[in-house]
Design a protein around this motif. Sequence first.
Motif, PDB file in Angstrom:
ATOM      1  N   LYS A  34       4.171   0.774  13.197  1.00 42.96           N
ATOM      2  CA  LYS A  34       4.262   0.066  14.496  1.00 42.96           C
ATOM      3  C   LYS A  34       2.932  -0.558  14.877  1.00 42.96           C
ATOM      4  CE  LYS A  34       8.239   2.223  16.519  1.00 42.96           C
ATOM      5  NZ  LYS A  34       8.524   3.648  16.357  1.00 42.96           N
ATOM      6  N   ASN A  35       1.842   0.015  14.358  1.00 43.41           N
ATOM      7  CA  ASN A  35       0.511  -0.510  14.696  1.00 43.41           C
ATOM      8  C   ASN A  35       0.011  -1.574  13.715  1.00 43.41           C
ATOM      9  OD1 ASN A  35      -0.948   0.873  17.069  1.00 43.41           O
ATOM     10  ND2 ASN A  35       0.278   2.482  16.113  1.00 43.41           N
ATOM     11  N   LYS A  36       0.888  -2.039  12.850  1.00 41.50           N
ATOM     12  CA  LYS A  36       0.465  -3.027  11.855  1.00 41.50           C
ATOM     13  C   LYS A  36       0.251  -4.388  12.523  1.00 41.50           C
ATOM     14  CE  LYS A  36       2.064  -4.640   7.306  1.00 41.50           C
ATOM     15  NZ  LYS A  36       2.596  -4.135   6.055  1.00 41.50           N
ATOM     16  N   TYR A  37      -0.859  -5.037  12.187  1.00 41.92           N
ATOM     17  CA  TYR A  37      -1.124  -6.374  12.734  1.00 41.92           C
ATOM     18  C   TYR A  37      -0.230  -7.407  12.056  1.00 41.92           C
ATOM     19  CZ  TYR A  37      -5.396  -4.685  15.015  1.00 41.92           C
ATOM     20  OH  TYR A  37      -6.290  -4.033  15.803  1.00 41.92           O
ATOM     21  N   GLY A  38      -0.154  -8.579  12.672  1.00 40.82           N
ATOM     22  CA  GLY A  38       0.659  -9.660  12.114  1.00 40.82           C
ATOM     23  C   GLY A  38       0.055 -10.234  10.846  1.00 40.82           C
ATOM     24  N   SER A  39      -1.289 -10.255  10.750  1.00 40.50           N
ATOM     25  CA  SER A  39      -1.926 -10.798   9.544  1.00 40.50           C
ATOM     26  C   SER A  39      -3.306 -10.170   9.367  1.00 40.50           C
ATOM     27  CB  SER A  39      -2.052 -12.323   9.645  1.00 40.50           C
ATOM     28  OG  SER A  39      -2.943 -12.632  10.684  1.00 40.50           O
ATOM     29  N   HIS A  40      -3.859 -10.341   8.159  1.00 37.61           N
ATOM     30  CA  HIS A  40      -5.120  -9.649   7.854  1.00 37.61           C
ATOM     31  C   HIS A  40      -6.350 -10.322   8.460  1.00 37.61           C
ATOM     32  CE1 HIS A  40      -5.760 -12.753   4.900  1.00 37.61           C
ATOM     33  NE2 HIS A  40      -4.918 -12.285   4.029  1.00 37.61           N
ATOM     34  N   GLY A  41      -6.246 -11.604   8.764  1.00 35.87           N
ATOM     35  CA  GLY A  41      -7.330 -12.288   9.474  1.00 35.87           C
ATOM     36  C   GLY A  41      -8.597 -12.520   8.675  1.00 35.87           C
ATOM     37  N   ILE A  42      -8.497 -12.592   7.324  1.00 33.91           N
ATOM     38  CA  ILE A  42      -9.715 -12.806   6.519  1.00 33.91           C
ATOM     39  C   ILE A  42     -10.473 -14.057   6.978  1.00 33.91           C
ATOM     40  CG2 ILE A  42     -10.580 -13.400   4.209  1.00 33.91           C
ATOM     41  CD1 ILE A  42      -8.424 -11.761   2.963  1.00 33.91           C
ATOM     42  N   SER A  43      -9.717 -15.091   7.357  1.00 33.35           N
ATOM     43  CA  SER A  43     -10.380 -16.364   7.679  1.00 33.35           C
ATOM     44  C   SER A  43     -10.855 -16.446   9.126  1.00 33.35           C
ATOM     45  CB  SER A  43      -9.421 -17.536   7.445  1.00 33.35           C
ATOM     46  OG  SER A  43      -8.784 -17.394   6.232  1.00 33.35           O
ATOM     47  N   SER A  44     -10.548 -15.432   9.927  1.00 30.51           N
ATOM     48  CA  SER A  44     -10.957 -15.560  11.336  1.00 30.51           C
ATOM     49  C   SER A  44     -12.433 -15.212  11.491  1.00 30.51           C
ATOM     50  CB  SER A  44     -10.079 -14.686  12.235  1.00 30.51           C
ATOM     51  OG  SER A  44     -10.418 -13.342  12.055  1.00 30.51           O
ATOM     52  N   SER A  45     -13.052 -15.762  12.545  1.00 33.84           N
ATOM     53  CA  SER A  45     -14.512 -15.631  12.691  1.00 33.84           C
ATOM     54  C   SER A  45     -14.913 -14.181  12.976  1.00 33.84           C
ATOM     55  CB  SER A  45     -14.997 -16.558  13.807  1.00 33.84           C
ATOM     56  OG  SER A  45     -14.267 -16.244  14.972  1.00 33.84           O
ATOM     57  N   ASP A  46     -13.995 -13.373  13.528  1.00 31.50           N
ATOM     58  CA  ASP A  46     -14.380 -11.987  13.823  1.00 31.50           C
ATOM     59  C   ASP A  46     -13.907 -11.000  12.741  1.00 31.50           C
ATOM     60  OD1 ASP A  46     -11.732 -12.235  14.380  1.00 31.50           O
ATOM     61  OD2 ASP A  46     -11.791 -11.195  16.318  1.00 31.50           O
ATOM     62  N   PHE A  47     -13.559 -11.530  11.547  1.00 28.07           N
ATOM     63  CA  PHE A  47     -13.109 -10.638  10.463  1.00 28.07           C
ATOM     64  C   PHE A  47     -14.233  -9.667  10.068  1.00 28.07           C
ATOM     65  CE2 PHE A  47     -13.080  -9.632   5.892  1.00 28.07           C
ATOM     66  CZ  PHE A  47     -11.887  -8.923   5.835  1.00 28.07           C
ATOM     67  N   GLN A  48     -13.857  -8.415   9.917  1.00 27.77           N
ATOM     68  CA  GLN A  48     -14.827  -7.426   9.423  1.00 27.77           C
ATOM     69  C   GLN A  48     -14.259  -6.754   8.190  1.00 27.77           C
ATOM     70  OE1 GLN A  48     -16.046  -4.469  12.280  1.00 27.77           O
ATOM     71  NE2 GLN A  48     -16.028  -5.996  13.902  1.00 27.77           N
ATOM     72  N   GLN A  49     -15.044  -6.703   7.135  1.00 29.29           N
ATOM     73  CA  GLN A  49     -14.594  -6.023   5.913  1.00 29.29           C
ATOM     74  C   GLN A  49     -14.377  -4.547   6.223  1.00 29.29           C
ATOM     75  OE1 GLN A  49     -16.732  -7.160   2.399  1.00 29.29           O
ATOM     76  NE2 GLN A  49     -16.081  -5.362   1.239  1.00 29.29           N
ATOM     77  N   PRO A  50     -13.248  -3.960   5.717  1.00 30.40           N
ATOM     78  CA  PRO A  50     -13.034  -2.539   5.993  1.00 30.40           C
ATOM     79  C   PRO A  50     -14.130  -1.664   5.395  1.00 30.40           C
ATOM     80  CG  PRO A  50     -11.282  -3.432   4.586  1.00 30.40           C
ATOM     81  CD  PRO A  50     -12.181  -4.565   4.935  1.00 30.40           C
ATOM     82  N   GLU A  51     -14.271  -0.470   5.958  1.00 35.13           N
ATOM     83  CA  GLU A  51     -15.318   0.421   5.456  1.00 35.13           C
ATOM     84  C   GLU A  51     -15.088   0.799   4.005  1.00 35.13           C
ATOM     85  OE1 GLU A  51     -15.907   3.884   7.973  1.00 35.13           O
ATOM     86  OE2 GLU A  51     -16.174   2.443   9.624  1.00 35.13           O
ATOM     87  N   ARG A  52     -13.825   1.040   3.667  1.00 31.49           N
ATOM     88  CA  ARG A  52     -13.534   1.461   2.293  1.00 31.49           C
ATOM     89  C   ARG A  52     -13.411   0.235   1.392  1.00 31.49           C
ATOM     90  NH1 ARG A  52     -10.317   6.839   1.364  1.00 31.49           N
ATOM     91  NH2 ARG A  52      -9.420   7.332   3.386  1.00 31.49           N
ATOM     92  N   ALA A  53     -13.907   0.386   0.146  1.00 29.67           N
ATOM     93  CA  ALA A  53     -13.752  -0.676  -0.851  1.00 29.67           C
ATOM     94  C   ALA A  53     -12.407  -0.492  -1.565  1.00 29.67           C
ATOM     95  CB  ALA A  53     -14.896  -0.616  -1.849  1.00 29.67           C
ATOM     96  N   MET A  54     -12.046  -1.496  -2.379  1.00 28.91           N
ATOM     97  CA  MET A  54     -10.739  -1.493  -3.027  1.00 28.91           C
ATOM     98  C   MET A  54     -10.456  -0.191  -3.776  1.00 28.91           C
ATOM     99  SD  MET A  54      -8.084  -3.344  -3.334  1.00 28.91           S
ATOM    100  CE  MET A  54      -7.431  -4.861  -3.966  1.00 28.91           C
ATOM    101  N   TYR A  55     -11.413   0.328  -4.540  1.00 28.42           N
ATOM    102  CA  TYR A  55     -11.139   1.520  -5.354  1.00 28.42           C
ATOM    103  C   TYR A  55     -10.880   2.745  -4.485  1.00 28.42           C
ATOM    104  CZ  TYR A  55     -15.858   3.437  -4.569  1.00 28.42           C
ATOM    105  OH  TYR A  55     -16.991   3.969  -4.006  1.00 28.42           O
ATOM    106  N   GLN A  56     -11.324   2.703  -3.219  1.00 24.00           N
ATOM    107  CA  GLN A  56     -11.118   3.851  -2.320  1.00 24.00           C
ATOM    108  C   GLN A  56      -9.819   3.730  -1.526  1.00 24.00           C
ATOM    109  OE1 GLN A  56     -14.837   2.885  -0.447  1.00 24.00           O
ATOM    110  NE2 GLN A  56     -15.713   4.844  -1.069  1.00 24.00           N
ATOM    111  N   ILE A  57      -9.229   2.537  -1.574  1.00 24.48           N
ATOM    112  CA  ILE A  57      -7.961   2.327  -0.861  1.00 24.48           C
ATOM    113  C   ILE A  57      -6.809   2.413  -1.865  1.00 24.48           C
ATOM    114  CG2 ILE A  57      -6.577   0.723   0.533  1.00 24.48           C
ATOM    115  CD1 ILE A  57      -9.230  -0.548   1.473  1.00 24.48           C
ATOM    116  N   GLY A  58      -6.941   1.618  -2.929  1.00 23.34           N
ATOM    117  CA  GLY A  58      -5.865   1.536  -3.928  1.00 23.34           C
ATOM    118  C   GLY A  58      -5.266   0.158  -3.899  1.00 23.34           C
ATOM    119  N   GLY A  59      -5.425  -0.575  -5.007  1.00 23.53           N
ATOM    120  CA  GLY A  59      -5.018  -1.989  -5.034  1.00 23.53           C
ATOM    121  C   GLY A  59      -3.584  -2.174  -5.442  1.00 23.53           C
TER     122      GLY A  59
END
Length: 361
Positions: free
Chosen positions: A336-361
């Motif tokens: 229910k808390n999922k955003y509509g989009s990831h927002g990579i291109s938006s000016s306030d985008f922040q890279q998540p703390e975890r890198a890909m290998y810590q999340i799971g691709g």
Amino acid sequence: MVCSPTAQVDPPHSELMRPTIEPDTVVANTNRLPTLIDSFGRVHESLRISVTDACNIRCRYCMPETVLGFLPQHRLLPYNSIARIVSILARSGIRKVRLTGGEPLMRPNLEQLVDQLAAIPGLQQIAMTTNAMLLADKVESLQGAGLTHVNISLDTLRESAFKQISRRDGLDQVLAGIDAAVSSKLIVRLNALVLREINLQDCIPLVEFARNRNLVIRFIEFMPLDADRQWSMEQVVNGCELRTHLESHFGPLASIPRTDPAQPSSDFGFIDGRGGVGFIDPVSKPFCQSCNRIRLTADGKLRNCLFGREEWDLKVACESNATDEHIHSIVSDCIKNKYGSHGISSSDFQQPERAMYQIGG
Ligand code: SAM
Ligand code: SF4
């Protein structure tokens, strides 16, 4: 750059010609729990399960060169808890699971988990994404346990570029893993990530390699999920540019209609029907509006997006003997808390703390 429109062809690729879990052998799950729908109406059917953050190579777009430490055994979500969570989610409409990591084959006895998952009613696909370094010796047992699909990452056929990207030797091992997978009954696909300065020149040989084995190779755009935080738009070779590059060599590619509306890839075939190419363009053409995936990290946290900044702790819930209904309510809350989009291109985008290998691709 504008990619030209294409002719359409029927799906010719190998994956449609090989068996998966046959629909009539999928046992219906009658003990239903509410469907997993987010506030944008997206119905969730796919779960990515990271089984470890450890890896035997160090791809520069994913991991740091030196890792301070991987998760110790006691912090990994045990197989029994993973299987329990999947069995609850299968009652809510999860149909596909994908094992990933880190490198999933680094976790001992992965066949045991696959075997547990294969016994869960309602699952149609048990897939794995792997770098294939350890695959040659494991294909048979994984397939025997019930694995249906394997995606193998292959960015280059040159040992020097392999070393430049992964900071390790081992291309021969990867190629042996691919040979073993192709000889099995698994549905095999290749994944490649292109970094402009390193392996753009490898794309045509990679497509030839795939076509010679009647495989589909999918090119994934580089996303800002590298541990070194060196991502920049200049290094991303977008799908449109890549398609133009491939068409200059192979001639026009024919679009293959999507068989699954949630499929992130735009797939294309060749006139001779051998192999195929796909483009997964999360940066240049985000596919968030059809996203039906959630992700479980190796330490048991549920995430609703690769780029999400919040996590829901299912390991603690399992350890405290939460009921199925309670676990389902945590998952529903996450969705229910999922955003509509990831927002990579938006000016306030922040890279998540975890890198890909810590999340799971
Ligand atoms: N170790 C396995 C492998 O490499 O196939 C599975 C885990 S890996 C994180 C899964 C996929 O994520 C790989 O295909 C890899 O190329 C991709 N990947 C890693 N870092 C990425 C990034 N920054 N952007 C896009 N894809 C990435
Ligand atoms: Fe390991 Fe896969 Fe990340 Fe490469 S992409 S470092 S193989 S987890």
